[in-house]
Each structure stands twice: as C-alpha cells, then as structure tokens.
Design a protein around this motif. Structure first.
Motif, PDB file in Angstrom:
ATOM      1  N   UNK A 288       0.959  -1.154   0.118  1.00 45.55           N
ATOM      2  CA  UNK A 288       0.099  -0.108   0.039  1.00 45.55           C
ATOM      3  C   UNK A 288       1.012   1.330  -0.070  1.00 45.55           C
ATOM      4  N   UNK A 289       0.930   1.833  -1.016  1.00 47.65           N
ATOM      5  CA  UNK A 289       1.845   3.056  -1.244  1.00 47.65           C
ATOM      6  C   UNK A 289       0.880   4.212  -1.137  1.00 47.65           C
ATOM      7  N   UNK A 290      -0.386   4.135  -1.528  1.00 47.02           N
ATOM      8  CA  UNK A 290      -1.040   5.516  -1.368  1.00 47.02           C
ATOM      9  C   UNK A 290      -2.709   4.999  -1.550  1.00 47.02           C
ATOM     10  N   UNK A 291      -3.456   6.025  -1.552  1.00 43.83           N
ATOM     11  CA  UNK A 291      -4.913   5.790  -1.465  1.00 43.83           C
ATOM     12  C   UNK A 291      -5.558   7.096  -2.441  1.00 43.83           C
TER      13      UNK A 291
ATOM     14  N   UNK B 237      -8.465  10.884  -1.039  1.00 44.15           N
ATOM     15  CA  UNK B 237      -7.527  12.174  -0.199  1.00 44.15           C
ATOM     16  C   UNK B 237      -8.858  13.211  -0.242  1.00 44.15           C
TER      17      UNK B 237
ATOM     18  N   UNK C 104     -12.383  -7.289   3.208  1.00 47.74           N
ATOM     19  CA  UNK C 104     -11.362  -7.467   3.965  1.00 47.74           C
ATOM     20  C   UNK C 104     -11.181  -8.995   4.524  1.00 47.74           C
TER      21      UNK C 104
ATOM     22  N   UNK D 263      -5.964   4.166   5.223  1.00 48.75           N
ATOM     23  CA  UNK D 263      -4.932   4.846   5.177  1.00 48.75           C
ATOM     24  C   UNK D 263      -3.740   4.777   6.086  1.00 48.75           C
TER      25      UNK D 263
ATOM     26  N   UNK E 203     -13.362 -12.352  11.523  1.00 55.01           N
ATOM     27  CA  UNK E 203     -14.098 -11.174  11.517  1.00 55.01           C
ATOM     28  C   UNK E 203     -15.636 -11.304  11.529  1.00 55.01           C
TER      29      UNK E 203
ATOM     30  N   UNK F 166     -20.875  -7.021   4.414  1.00 51.34           N
ATOM     31  CA  UNK F 166     -19.969  -6.527   5.247  1.00 51.34           C
ATOM     32  C   UNK F 166     -19.860  -5.213   5.175  1.00 51.34           C
ATOM     33  N   UNK F 167     -19.590  -4.601   6.724  1.00 52.64           N
ATOM     34  CA  UNK F 167     -19.677  -3.146   6.636  1.00 52.64           C
ATOM     35  C   UNK F 167     -18.240  -2.535   6.051  1.00 52.64           C
ATOM     36  N   UNK F 168     -18.302  -1.161   5.878  1.00 55.87           N
ATOM     37  CA  UNK F 168     -17.190  -0.950   5.221  1.00 55.87           C
ATOM     38  C   UNK F 168     -16.102  -0.507   6.259  1.00 55.87           C
ATOM     39  N   UNK F 169     -14.944  -0.595   5.918  1.00 54.74           N
ATOM     40  CA  UNK F 169     -13.712  -0.150   6.887  1.00 54.74           C
ATOM     41  C   UNK F 169     -13.206   1.178   6.267  1.00 54.74           C
ATOM     42  N   UNK F 170     -13.025   2.118   7.023  1.00 56.88           N
ATOM     43  CA  UNK F 170     -12.521   3.409   6.305  1.00 56.88           C
ATOM     44  C   UNK F 170     -11.129   3.960   6.543  1.00 56.88           C
TER      45      UNK F 170
ATOM     46  N   UNK G 112     -15.105  11.794   4.121  1.00 56.75           N
ATOM     47  CA  UNK G 112     -14.817  10.556   4.866  1.00 56.75           C
ATOM     48  C   UNK G 112     -14.547   9.701   3.581  1.00 56.75           C
ATOM     49  N   UNK G 113     -13.432   8.919   4.170  1.00 56.58           N
ATOM     50  CA  UNK G 113     -13.160   7.742   2.994  1.00 56.58           C
ATOM     51  C   UNK G 113     -14.145   6.831   2.644  1.00 56.58           C
ATOM     52  N   UNK G 114     -14.030   6.262   1.529  1.00 55.55           N
ATOM     53  CA  UNK G 114     -15.236   5.143   1.479  1.00 55.55           C
ATOM     54  C   UNK G 114     -14.986   3.903   2.293  1.00 55.55           C
ATOM     55  N   UNK G 115     -15.690   3.152   2.433  1.00 59.45           N
ATOM     56  CA  UNK G 115     -15.712   1.898   3.138  1.00 59.45           C
ATOM     57  C   UNK G 115     -14.954   0.756   2.178  1.00 59.45           C
ATOM     58  N   UNK G 116     -14.171  -0.130   2.760  1.00 57.37           N
ATOM     59  CA  UNK G 116     -13.853  -1.329   1.996  1.00 57.37           C
ATOM     60  C   UNK G 116     -14.374  -2.477   2.606  1.00 57.37           C
ATOM     61  N   UNK G 117     -15.195  -3.251   1.748  1.00 55.69           N
ATOM     62  CA  UNK G 117     -16.055  -4.262   2.543  1.00 55.69           C
ATOM     63  C   UNK G 117     -15.124  -5.672   2.453  1.00 55.69           C
TER      64      UNK G 117
END
Lengths: 280, 280
Positions: free
Chosen positions: A228-231, A235, A246, B247, B231, B240-244, A239-244
């Motif tokens: 993970x270099x950047x997102x 930016x 994982x 970063x 999880x 699944x819920x989003x993880x924000x 609020x950052x989007x949710x990642x589901x």
C-alpha cells in the motif's frame, strides 16, 4: 497558493553548517495533497503552514556552503523549497548526485523519490517472484510506471489501470505492461480484474484505494501481497469510502502492508551509485 | 440442523486404510458459520452439504483400523463427524494424542485447533516483542483467551474486549490480561482504545472486523501488525460493513495479514510433544 517576491542572501550565516542551493527542478507529488490538510493529530509528515514556502523534492546546486561535506557547485537532490534559492540548515538530509551526466530531472523521477518508492514498495514490501501476476493501479503515475517496469524486468505478468485512454495508451506503447485498462470505462471492476487475471493476483501495488481495492481483494490469490503506497481516490473525500471485502485477507492469507519511502532511504544511502546502473 | 438415527458398522472395509473412531468430544467453532453459507465461488473450506453429517474438530478413539499407523485404542484429534462413530478414510490427517493423562477435552481447546490458531497467529504472524502493546478482540473466545495468555507470557501489555460484563470479568480474574472492556458499553471505540492505549497499539489480534477494526486502525503505532484471524461481527450481515481508515496502514506503515491455522499444522506435526509442555 501565492507567488511572493523577495530578496535572498546567497551566503550562509557565519559559523553555520547550512548550505544555500539554487533550485533547478521541483517536483509536485501526490503526497503533498495530505500536507495541504490541517490534521488534528499529526500525520506522518507535517502539514504545510499557510504563509510559509511550500517544500518538496527537487534537484539543486550548492551556491554557498558552511558544511564540510558540501562545496559550491555540488549537485544534490532532496527536500527543498518552491523558490529560486533555498537556505537549508541541515544539508545532511540531501542526496549527492554522483552522475551529473544523467538528465538532472531524473532525480525527481526514476532516480529520485518516486523511483525509490517504486523500488522499495515492489521489492522490499511486495517481494515478487518471477511469474507472479502483478496489478498496478495509477499505473501511469510517477511511481506506478516504474513499478510496472520493475515487475516486467522481474519476469512478472503485469496489468495496469489508469483513468484516461491516453494514459492507457502510454502504458501499452511505452511502459511495456502486458495489458492496461481505463477504470473509468469499466462498469464492474471485479469483472474487469477477472478478465485480466483469470488465475488471480499475486501482487497488488496499491495507489488508489476505495472501490478498486475492494475489487482487488476479491481477486487476490492465496498468499498474495498488497503493497500500500497510497490511496489517492480517497484524499479529497470528506470521509474515506468503506472497504468491504477485507475478510479475503483471511480466506486467501493475504498480507497487506503500508510503507513510506523515507523508511528505505537509509538502505539507498548505502548504495553509492544509487539506481543509475539499472536505468536502461 | 437435524439429529438422525442410523446404524454403524464398527469395521473398516476389507483392504482399506481407513479407521473407525468413536467420538469423545466435538467442538463447535466460529469458522463453521462460514461453512453454513452457500458460496458462489468456493471458500477456503467447503460449504456444508445439506443432508450430510456436519464435521469439525473432535477428540476420538480408534475402534477399528486398516491403517498401519493407527491401532485400536489410539486416541486422536482432528476433523471428525458430529456422530457417535465416524469412518475416516484418510486418518493421516488426524493428530495422535501422546499425552492421554491430560484432560482429553484440551485437544479441542488449548492443545487443539484454537490453541494452534492462537499460537500461529500471535507468534508467526504478529511476531511480538517483549513490551509490545497488544489488543485482542473477542478476547474471551476460544482463540482470544489463549492469545492474551501467550502475550502476557511474552512480556506484553494486553487489553482485551468482549461483549458482556461476565466475559470481561473472566478476562480480568482468570485470563490475566492487564485490562478488559465491554465494547457494547462504549459510545466511542476510538476513545476507548485511546484510554487503554495512550501510546498506541503494536499488535492487534483481529477476531471481529467492522467498527472495531476501524477504531484500531486509528490507534496503531508505527510498524504495528494486525494478525487477522476472523471477522465474526461481519458473518451474519448481508454485506460486510465498510472499513474507512485503511490509509493508516500507510501513515503508520502497518502490516495487516490474514492467516489460517491449517497452513501451520505442518510445523506443529514436527513437534512430537505438541504444546503440552507449555501448559501451566
């Protein structure tokens, strides 16, 4: 941003170990976006202070020196000001340029911070093997374009994504990846990745975050690695989007690891020739 | 789930290398939840097939054997059926119990799959150092309670979270963590973690996902590690819920790594005494 005129003294204060440099090339890098935000808790780099000169990586020539390791005429790269001349009180943080016969602008690109970021993230974090399936997002960016080339040199299959047909064309014709696609034209990123990676992804070099990361997680191979270099897609959001997805880290035993190039500068300093010998 | 009666033959088919075992203890583990879902693409373990006998870890005694390495009376642990007797055509996957003087139920707990999961995730994935700040979610669970104790034995500061005051009390009085809290009583998980980890978290042993993971990400220390075991908060959700806060992986250079205990069984098989010597 405001351009301000002023006068500069081209001499160091008597008795100091500072240098004055003339700035020849200045870089504008994505991580600067974060420094333009006021953070409640300090981020990994200080926020820019309104009214102060912006700083970032550049190539400079020493015009005055009180430091025994730097003499007038030396070429250096490293953090400097967005100004014609910069007084640097701690020149030890600068890198000497030992190959001035190379185009000097390379030292804000492939031989500078972006190149070292690509190198450290790909080799030290993602730990590639020949034959690995590699996906790079923002693949035509300053870092991404080098990751793709390092991956090809390592014998990997490489696919890159970018946000315009022009960039995709550049990836295919100039940067030598196996395939490239315009993510903005894809209805379904998961389906796009399945098309290019029917066997799944061993290494994802992450530059964008958000929906792309979610799609990648679904397509990782067992024991895959995400450097993970950047997102950058996140930016500018409130609020950052949710990642589901994982949980794929568990089911595929994936390692996801963030890194900063600054942690790897020490290693680079031990290599007197830098990366110059590897440039084709 | 349905209980079905039937008849069993307590003999192996002539010429086969199967065993018949009598099941003494059966375990019910969180990962079985995933197997009760029909997956479009295969998961890391096969889905349960409606109408077939449920399987999971258990402790059993061999009552008939066609395999040279197993004789009648041997005690074993490993995957077996939720039934009185099981015909196992591949007994090589079972672990021999060499210390029958230990309570046999330990082999579905601290000396079985949950114990090995804790051991592998904590030592092989999280790679602790003495003095590390360790947070364990679902800390009173079969795996979490062992992680906390391994962390204390390693000289770490350990905080656990659980979902009832009864479990929190157990953590404080029996499992020996430094602090424990009931996450359901916290308005703000980020604030709760800041209270227990003013210096931040070096190791997060992740069992729950979702909002807790998001709060942990904000509180990780530089070069922290997140060992992702499960999880469970997410398994019953439609999506699944989003993880924000991913970063934070970059800004703190955090490694987040999923693992499955099955990848570590080979290493365990090389240790003839298993973990018995480490039980206090």
């Amino acid at each position: 941003m405001e351009v301000v005129s002023g006068t500069a003294s081209l001499a160091v204060p008597p008795g100091s170990a500072a240098v004055v440099v003339k700035n020849l090339y200045l870089s504008c890098d994505p991580y600067m976006r974060g420094r333009m935000t006021e953070h409640e808790t300090p981020s990994y780099v200080p926020d820019f202070v309104p009214g102060e000169v912006l700083v970032n990586h550049g190539v400079s020539k020493v015009v005055a020196s009180g430091h025994p390791d730097f003499k007038v005429g030396d070429l250096v790269w490293g953090i400097t000001g967005w100004e014609e001349y910069t007084l640097n009180p701690k020149p030890e943080s600068l890198f000497k340029i030992n190959h001035p016969e190379m185009p000097l602008s390379y030292y804000i690109g492939v031989l500078g911070m972006p190149g070292l970021t690509a190198y450290a993230g790909f080799f030290n974090v993602a730990k590639p093997k020949k034959g690995d399936y590699v996906f790079v997002s923002a693949a035509s960016g300053a870092v991404g374009q080098i990751v793709g080339q390092l991956a090809k040199l390592t014998g990997c299959y490489v696919v890159g994504s970018a946000g315009s047909d022009e960039k995709v064309n550049l990836l295919k014709t100039k940067f030598g990846v196996d395939y490239a696609f315009n993510y903005k034209k894809e209805q379904d990123l998961n389906a796009a990745l399945k098309r290019y990676f029917p066997e799944g992804i061993d290494i994802y070099f992450e530059n964008v975050g958000g929906a792309m990361l979610d799609a990648v997680l679904l397509n990782m191979r067992v024991h895959g690695r995400i450097a993970v270099c950047g997102m950058i897609s996140q930016y500018n959001l409130e609020q950052p989007e949710g990642v589901h997805n994982l949980f794929c880290l568990v089911s595929k035993r994936v390692r996801m690891e963030g890194f900063l190039v600054g942690d790897h500068y020490g290693e680079y300093r031990k290599v007197p020739q830098g990366g110059e010998d590897q440039i084709r």
